[in-house]
Design a protein around this motif. Structure first.
Motif, mmCIF file in Angstrom:
data_model
loop_
_atom_site.group_PDB
_atom_site.id
_atom_site.type_symbol
_atom_site.label_atom_id
_atom_site.label_comp_id
_atom_site.label_asym_id
_atom_site.label_seq_id
_atom_site.Cartn_x
_atom_site.Cartn_y
_atom_site.Cartn_z
ATOM 1 N N VAL A 191 0.835 -1.200 0.000
ATOM 2 C CA VAL A 191 0.000 0.000 0.000
ATOM 3 C C VAL A 191 0.867 1.247 0.000
ATOM 4 C CG1 VAL A 191 -1.812 1.279 1.198
ATOM 5 C CG2 VAL A 191 -1.769 -1.222 1.337
ATOM 6 N N VAL A 192 0.461 2.237 -0.817
ATOM 7 C CA VAL A 192 1.009 3.594 -0.755
ATOM 8 C C VAL A 192 -0.159 4.526 -0.464
ATOM 9 C CG1 VAL A 192 2.093 5.475 -2.029
ATOM 10 C CG2 VAL A 192 2.948 3.136 -2.302
ATOM 11 N N LEU A 193 -0.020 5.337 0.565
ATOM 12 C CA LEU A 193 -1.052 6.278 0.991
ATOM 13 C C LEU A 193 -0.482 7.685 0.890
ATOM 14 C CD1 LEU A 193 -3.613 7.300 2.536
ATOM 15 C CD2 LEU A 193 -2.432 6.650 4.657
ATOM 16 N N GLY A 194 -1.073 8.517 0.034
ATOM 17 C CA GLY A 194 -0.572 9.878 -0.132
ATOM 18 C C GLY A 194 -1.697 10.882 -0.177
ATOM 19 N N ASP A 262 0.835 -0.732 9.848
ATOM 20 C CA ASP A 262 2.222 -0.856 9.402
ATOM 21 C C ASP A 262 2.586 0.206 8.365
ATOM 22 O OD1 ASP A 262 0.922 -1.652 7.129
ATOM 23 O OD2 ASP A 262 1.802 -3.654 7.038
ATOM 24 N N MET A 263 1.833 1.338 8.357
ATOM 25 C CA MET A 263 2.138 2.429 7.439
ATOM 26 C C MET A 263 3.153 3.372 8.078
ATOM 27 S SD MET A 263 0.222 1.606 4.881
ATOM 28 C CE MET A 263 0.353 3.076 3.863
ATOM 29 N N ARG A 264 4.160 3.778 7.288
ATOM 30 C CA ARG A 264 5.228 4.628 7.811
ATOM 31 C C ARG A 264 5.381 5.858 6.921
ATOM 32 N NH1 ARG A 264 9.969 0.812 7.054
ATOM 33 N NH2 ARG A 264 8.813 0.541 5.111
ATOM 34 N N ASP A 265 5.642 6.996 7.528
ATOM 35 C CA ASP A 265 5.799 8.246 6.801
ATOM 36 C C ASP A 265 7.116 8.211 6.020
ATOM 37 O OD1 ASP A 265 6.261 10.962 6.001
ATOM 38 O OD2 ASP A 265 4.931 11.632 7.600
ATOM 39 N N ALA A 266 7.008 8.345 4.698
ATOM 40 C CA ALA A 266 8.188 8.241 3.838
ATOM 41 C C ALA A 266 9.244 9.278 4.184
ATOM 42 C CB ALA A 266 7.772 8.384 2.369
ATOM 43 N N VAL A 297 3.284 11.297 2.294
ATOM 44 C CA VAL A 297 3.178 9.982 1.670
ATOM 45 C C VAL A 297 3.597 8.957 2.707
ATOM 46 C CG1 VAL A 297 4.014 8.442 -0.118
ATOM 47 C CG2 VAL A 297 3.616 10.848 -0.663
ATOM 48 N N LEU A 298 2.752 7.958 2.923
ATOM 49 C CA LEU A 298 3.065 6.857 3.819
ATOM 50 C C LEU A 298 3.066 5.566 3.016
ATOM 51 C CD1 LEU A 298 1.029 9.008 5.482
ATOM 52 C CD2 LEU A 298 1.632 7.456 7.348
ATOM 53 N N VAL A 305 12.328 3.193 1.578
ATOM 54 C CA VAL A 305 12.247 4.500 0.929
ATOM 55 C C VAL A 305 13.658 5.019 0.713
ATOM 56 C CG1 VAL A 305 11.315 6.828 1.047
ATOM 57 C CG2 VAL A 305 10.041 4.932 2.058
ATOM 58 N N ASP A 306 14.003 5.223 -0.539
ATOM 59 C CA ASP A 306 15.349 5.682 -0.871
ATOM 60 C C ASP A 306 15.499 7.188 -0.687
ATOM 61 O OD1 ASP A 306 15.999 3.035 -1.729
ATOM 62 O OD2 ASP A 306 14.969 3.440 -3.608
ATOM 63 N N ARG A 307 14.443 7.937 -1.041
ATOM 64 C CA ARG A 307 14.548 9.394 -1.019
ATOM 65 C C ARG A 307 13.158 9.987 -0.861
ATOM 66 N NH1 ARG A 307 13.528 12.995 -4.854
ATOM 67 N NH2 ARG A 307 13.176 11.310 -6.352
ATOM 68 N N CYS A 308 13.058 11.085 -0.106
ATOM 69 C CA CYS A 308 11.797 11.807 0.021
ATOM 70 C C CYS A 308 12.106 13.296 0.136
ATOM 71 C CB CYS A 308 11.009 11.346 1.237
ATOM 72 S SG CYS A 308 9.374 12.128 1.377
#
Length: 333
Positions: A191-194, A262-266, A297-298, A305-308
């Motif tokens: 899941v991507v939540l934005g 289990d959602m984490r802030d990018a 974006v979570l 996550v490589d970059r935000c």
């Protein structure tokens, strides 16, 4: 690479041209783009004008293949509804969400009926009166050789401003958190939540501060809204006040010490990000001088996550007041 882009209502021709120029410069290197607050004008049949029409025309005429889904049809139907309580609502039904993907994408309407073995039973967590602001879609990754898994769930959300819509903001945050909490308990879906969450009030590396402090005294009475309970044990439960409920709704989403999904802030988990307080690395300038990072974006824990990076438009003229969160991910091994 994925963007979360928050647009403007009543967008001018110059601003629209600026956003299209920005897309021309950057979209080709982007896999998924999530737009919120997209102004639309209904046309004949399935045609759309306004900002939505301009964006759809851009992506359909692009040499690169793009797929898109949006919620303008839902928003338009609600804007003309005579059914209570929609009969008095014009804005924000005059705008919608739009998700664009380089892979095939289908809209996934949320249902009040439970499909499968919900946990906890009998709960659906769907209370918002603005369904067009929750655009859930499934992206088909079966032809994407470089990615694991056959599909990806994309949640593109635009949370109502609580200053104008009060409890509706809380309901939307509770819907998002509750739905994904239940989903993550029973599936292993990526899941991507934005979106534009209008929350939290403040955050830094060590803490999250939700809105809700300084609310009117009557909101501290118990049973304001629905009778939510909390406590150390069943024997020690207390009633949620409105303030408690508001702060818990924001904290569940953004505070990893409180939320149980289990959602984490990018922004905070990215290997490369500034990791600065929201008053410094922000998306919104608030009247009175405050600055907040309200667009986020979570991602589920399937991803590294490589970059935000937060783009607030101050240093990017072509962005033209269109806020964005830009990030890249790789799947965890």
């Amino acid at each position: 690479m994925t963007w979360n882009v928050q647009g403007e209502i009543g967008i001018s021709t110059n601003r629209m041209q600026g956003q299209l120029a920005f897309l021309e410069e950057h979209a080709s290197e982007t896999d998924i783009i999530m737009f919120q607050s997209v102004n639309y004008e209904p046309q004949s049949g399935d045609e759309w004008g306004g900002q939505l029409g301009s964006l759809i025309d851009y992506f359909e005429q692009n040499e690169q293949d793009y797929y898109h889904v949006h919620t303008a049809d839902w928003a338009h139907e609600l804007s003309e509804s005579e059914v209570q309580p929609q009969q008095t609502i014009n804005a924000p039904h005059n705008r919608c969400n739009l998700t664009v993907s380089q892979w095939p994408i289908e809209r996934t309407p949320l249902s009040l009926r439970s499909e499968g073995n919900w946990y906890p039973r009998k709960l659906t967590y769907y209370t918002t009166h603005f369904p067009e602001n929750l655009l859930v879609s499934e992206i088909d990754l079966s032809e994407a050789d470089s990615l694991s898994g056959d599909s990806l769930d994309i949640w593109n959300v635009g949370v109502i401003n609580g200053a104008n819509w009060h409890e509706e903001k809380i309901k939307m945050l509770e819907t998002i958190y509750g739905r994904l909490y239940l989903q993550n308990k029973r599936t292993d879906q990526e899941v991507v939540l934005g979106g534009d969450f209008n929350a939290p009030k403040q955050e830094d590396r060590d803490s999250v501060t939700p809105h809700g402090s300084g609310t009117p005294e009557y909101t501290h009475y118990p049973f304001y809204g629905e009778p939510y309970y909390f406590g150390e044990s069943i024997e020690e439960t207390d009633e949620f006040t409105f303030t408690d409920r508001w702060q818990r709704a924001e904290s569940n989403v953004f505070d990893p010490e409180i939320g149980r999904w289990d959602m984490r802030d990018a922004y905070w988990i990215a290997e490369n990000s500034q990791k600065r307080a929201s008053s410094e690395d922000h998306t919104h300038d608030i009247p009175g001088g405050a600055r907040k990072r309200l667009d986020h974006v979570l991602v589920s824990d399937h991803f590294d996550v490589d970059r935000c990076e937060v783009w607030n438009g101050q240093e990017t003229a072509l962005l033209n007041r269109c806020k964005a969160v830009d990030f890249t991910v790789s799947r965890s091994v």
